[in-house]
Design an enzyme around this catalytic site. Sequence first.
Site, mmCIF file in Angstrom:
data_model
loop_
_atom_site.group_PDB
_atom_site.id
_atom_site.type_symbol
_atom_site.label_atom_id
_atom_site.label_comp_id
_atom_site.label_asym_id
_atom_site.label_seq_id
_atom_site.Cartn_x
_atom_site.Cartn_y
_atom_site.Cartn_z
ATOM 1 N N ARG A 1 0.811 -1.228 0.000
ATOM 2 C CA ARG A 1 0.000 0.000 0.000
ATOM 3 C C ARG A 1 0.841 1.273 0.000
ATOM 4 N NH1 ARG A 1 -2.800 -3.044 3.812
ATOM 5 N NH2 ARG A 1 -4.596 -4.100 2.903
ATOM 6 N N LYS B 1 2.401 11.889 -10.979
ATOM 7 C CA LYS B 1 1.631 10.923 -11.783
ATOM 8 C C LYS B 1 2.510 9.714 -12.073
ATOM 9 C CE LYS B 1 -0.119 13.378 -15.321
ATOM 10 N NZ LYS B 1 -1.035 13.633 -16.460
ATOM 11 N N GLU C 1 9.603 19.950 -25.207
ATOM 12 C CA GLU C 1 8.684 20.145 -24.072
ATOM 13 C C GLU C 1 9.016 21.438 -23.324
ATOM 14 O OE1 GLU C 1 6.069 18.165 -23.460
ATOM 15 O OE2 GLU C 1 6.546 16.202 -24.321
ATOM 16 N N LYS D 1 6.206 23.766 -13.931
ATOM 17 C CA LYS D 1 5.446 22.522 -13.690
ATOM 18 C C LYS D 1 4.962 22.474 -12.237
ATOM 19 C CE LYS D 1 4.222 18.077 -14.357
ATOM 20 N NZ LYS D 1 4.390 16.854 -15.084
ATOM 21 N N GLU E 1 -5.191 16.947 -11.711
ATOM 22 C CA GLU E 1 -5.505 17.153 -13.127
ATOM 23 C C GLU E 1 -6.996 17.438 -13.365
ATOM 24 O OE1 GLU E 1 -4.156 14.098 -15.927
ATOM 25 O OE2 GLU E 1 -3.260 15.711 -17.064
ATOM 26 N N ARG F 1 -3.963 21.725 -15.267
ATOM 27 C CA ARG F 1 -2.823 20.886 -15.642
ATOM 28 C C ARG F 1 -2.849 20.503 -17.124
ATOM 29 N NH1 ARG F 1 -0.465 16.811 -11.138
ATOM 30 N NH2 ARG F 1 0.852 15.525 -12.420
ATOM 31 N N ASN G 1 -0.683 19.895 -22.033
ATOM 32 C CA ASN G 1 -1.014 19.164 -23.267
ATOM 33 C C ASN G 1 -0.897 20.034 -24.514
ATOM 34 O OD1 ASN G 1 -1.575 16.882 -21.824
ATOM 35 N ND2 ASN G 1 -3.771 17.288 -21.680
ATOM 36 N N HIS H 1 -0.122 18.604 -27.929
ATOM 37 C CA HIS H 1 -0.247 17.145 -27.837
ATOM 38 C C HIS H 1 -1.451 16.577 -28.589
ATOM 39 C CE1 HIS H 1 2.949 17.613 -24.970
ATOM 40 N NE2 HIS H 1 2.986 16.330 -24.669
ATOM 41 N N HIS I 1 0.103 13.810 -30.593
ATOM 42 C CA HIS I 1 -0.113 12.375 -30.382
ATOM 43 C C HIS I 1 -0.480 11.685 -31.685
ATOM 44 C CE1 HIS I 1 -0.916 12.841 -25.808
ATOM 45 N NE2 HIS I 1 0.296 12.373 -26.015
ATOM 46 N N HIS J 1 8.370 11.478 -29.514
ATOM 47 C CA HIS J 1 7.290 12.212 -28.855
ATOM 48 C C HIS J 1 7.539 13.726 -28.957
ATOM 49 C CE1 HIS J 1 4.157 13.141 -25.982
ATOM 50 N NE2 HIS J 1 5.025 13.855 -25.297
HETATM 51 N N1 LIG Z 1 4.398 11.162 -15.063
HETATM 52 C C1 LIG Z 1 4.318 12.222 -15.853
HETATM 53 O O1 LIG Z 1 3.810 13.283 -15.463
HETATM 54 C C2 LIG Z 1 4.863 12.130 -17.244
HETATM 55 C C3 LIG Z 1 4.968 13.304 -18.036
HETATM 56 C C4 LIG Z 1 5.510 13.182 -19.305
HETATM 57 C C5 LIG Z 1 5.940 11.940 -19.772
HETATM 58 N N2 LIG Z 1 5.825 10.825 -18.990
HETATM 59 C C6 LIG Z 1 6.267 9.507 -19.447
HETATM 60 O O2 LIG Z 1 7.677 9.554 -19.648
HETATM 61 C C7 LIG Z 1 8.032 8.548 -20.587
HETATM 62 C C8 LIG Z 1 9.041 9.127 -21.568
HETATM 63 O O3 LIG Z 1 10.169 9.528 -20.838
HETATM 64 P P1 LIG Z 1 11.615 9.710 -21.528
HETATM 65 O O4 LIG Z 1 11.480 10.565 -22.724
HETATM 66 O O5 LIG Z 1 12.530 10.089 -20.441
HETATM 67 O O6 LIG Z 1 11.902 8.254 -22.116
HETATM 68 P P2 LIG Z 1 12.632 6.973 -21.509
HETATM 69 O O7 LIG Z 1 12.473 6.874 -20.063
HETATM 70 O O8 LIG Z 1 12.167 5.817 -22.325
HETATM 71 O O9 LIG Z 1 14.172 7.264 -21.811
HETATM 72 C C9 LIG Z 1 14.628 7.409 -23.140
HETATM 73 C C10 LIG Z 1 15.933 6.666 -23.363
HETATM 74 O O10 LIG Z 1 17.002 7.360 -22.747
HETATM 75 C C11 LIG Z 1 17.826 6.452 -22.029
HETATM 76 N N3 LIG Z 1 18.469 7.243 -20.992
HETATM 77 C C12 LIG Z 1 17.922 7.667 -19.830
HETATM 78 N N4 LIG Z 1 18.774 8.498 -19.203
HETATM 79 C C13 LIG Z 1 19.886 8.568 -19.963
HETATM 80 C C14 LIG Z 1 21.111 9.277 -19.829
HETATM 81 N N5 LIG Z 1 21.331 10.137 -18.837
HETATM 82 N N6 LIG Z 1 22.060 9.100 -20.784
HETATM 83 C C15 LIG Z 1 21.819 8.285 -21.836
HETATM 84 N N7 LIG Z 1 20.672 7.607 -22.032
HETATM 85 C C16 LIG Z 1 19.715 7.764 -21.096
HETATM 86 C C17 LIG Z 1 16.881 5.377 -21.578
HETATM 87 O O11 LIG Z 1 17.562 4.185 -21.321
HETATM 88 C C18 LIG Z 1 15.941 5.252 -22.778
HETATM 89 O O12 LIG Z 1 16.477 4.377 -23.734
HETATM 90 C C19 LIG Z 1 6.750 8.074 -21.245
HETATM 91 O O13 LIG Z 1 6.417 6.806 -20.758
HETATM 92 C C20 LIG Z 1 5.718 9.107 -20.806
HETATM 93 O O14 LIG Z 1 4.421 8.564 -20.708
HETATM 94 C C21 LIG Z 1 5.300 10.909 -17.739
HETATM 95 ZN ZN LIG Z 2 4.733 15.360 -23.884
#
Ligand SMILES: NC(=O)c1ccc[n+]([C@@H]2O[C@H](COP(=O)([O-])OP(=O)(O)OC[C@H]3O[C@@H](n4cnc5c(N)ncnc54)[C@H](O)[C@@H]3O)[C@@H](O)[C@H]2O)c1
Ligand SMILES: [Zn+2]
Length: 324
Positions: free
Chosen positions: A103, A125, A167, A204, A214, A218, A222, A225, A229, A241
């Site tokens: 939990r 999130k 972003e 943020k 949200e 928030r 988007n 997006h 998307h 993305h």
């Molecule tokens: N929770 C939220 O509010 C929120 C907001 C936006 C996006 N997201 C989520 O985030 C995800 C995308 O995140 P992302 O773009 O970081 O992608 P990711 O986590 O897939 O990372 C991208 C790549 O970079 C590599 N990597 C990570 N750190 C590195 C570093 N310092 N040096 C070299 N390589 C590195 C990883 O191994 C991966 O292959 C999606 O799943 C999306 O839904 C969440």
């Molecule tokens: Zn985004």
Amino acid sequence: MKETVIERGAIERLDSLMKPSGKVLVVTDDGVPVDYPSKVASYFSEAFILTIPQGESSKSFQSLESIISFLAGHSFSRHDCLIAVGGGMVGDLGGFAASCYMRGIDFYNIPTTLLSQIDASVGGKTAINFDCIKNVVGSFYPAKKVIIDPSVLSTLDDRQFRSGLAEAVKMACTSSSSLFSFLEDCTDARGIIDRVVRECVAIKEDVVRRDPQEGGLRKVLNFGHTVGHAIESASSGKLSHGESVAIGMTYFCSPRVLARLKPLLEKFSLPASTDITPDVLISYIRHDKKASGSGISTVYVDSVGSFEFRTLTFDEIEKIVYGK
Ligand SMILES: NC(=O)c1ccc[n+]([C@@H]2O[C@H](COP(=O)([O-])OP(=O)(O)OC[C@H]3O[C@@H](n4cnc5c(N)ncnc54)[C@H](O)[C@@H]3O)[C@@H](O)[C@H]2O)c1
Ligand SMILES: [Zn+2]
């Protein structure tokens, strides 16, 4: 202690920034340079590292099960903790696992991509994907602490870096004309990234503070997006993305904003247009999860640093997409 720490070199002095008691599970993926999770684990007397395969497909029940199984197999209790070291994928998955196990156990997030530092790590999130639906299983579970060290971005490849920058441009466009001007004036994005991270996290945090669950505001995050998307899905992996969001922003701003946005995107080697046909884009938008019977909630920027929400009918969206 402050919840979000942004410090170059923070990963070298974690012992002064967090003091978890008990066992520590560091969750990372195999694309994150091993030095980072190893460094983090080295600060704690009883730390384990669990490495999952990189990529969005790891935000799954299977990965969740592997984390829960590790925690249970190593007798983690409610007094132990989980630390995510990686991009948004690891943060979303790790945070969700921490929120479910017994939990909820303490969760710390050390984001290592630009996107995760400025967007994904702050705001609580967490989620995994299911049945091809993104983030459909998740929770609001803010990290006990988010530790952001811009120095880890040095190993990020240029494409990932640019995706994160898209972003940052998005946040500046809707919420900070001074950040937008600063980005316009910069000649080397990597050289100014500490300030960009700091200002985006502040934006943020402010949005999240005013709308933690949200309910409305928030949704400003988007911007770009709705069409973004659709472009990301229609490109079948060719566009990232961030690249898709970059193009998506150009559909929902005034001509005077576009006149500044396009050169900025081009300077960062981000695309500002696509050859995907309007027909294809429209069909993807119709399947967008934010689409309701009466239309789609969108974010429009008339003047840099401000925004308005507009609920548009499909006909209005079609007009915009065909009008490009
Ligand atoms: N929770 C939220 O509010 C929120 C907001 C936006 C996006 N997201 C989520 O985030 C995800 C995308 O995140 P992302 O773009 O970081 O992608 P990711 O986590 O897939 O990372 C991208 C790549 O970079 C590599 N990597 C990570 N750190 C590195 C570093 N310092 N040096 C070299 N390589 C590195 C990883 O191994 C991966 O292959 C999606 O799943 C999306 O839904 C969440
Ligand atoms: Zn985004």
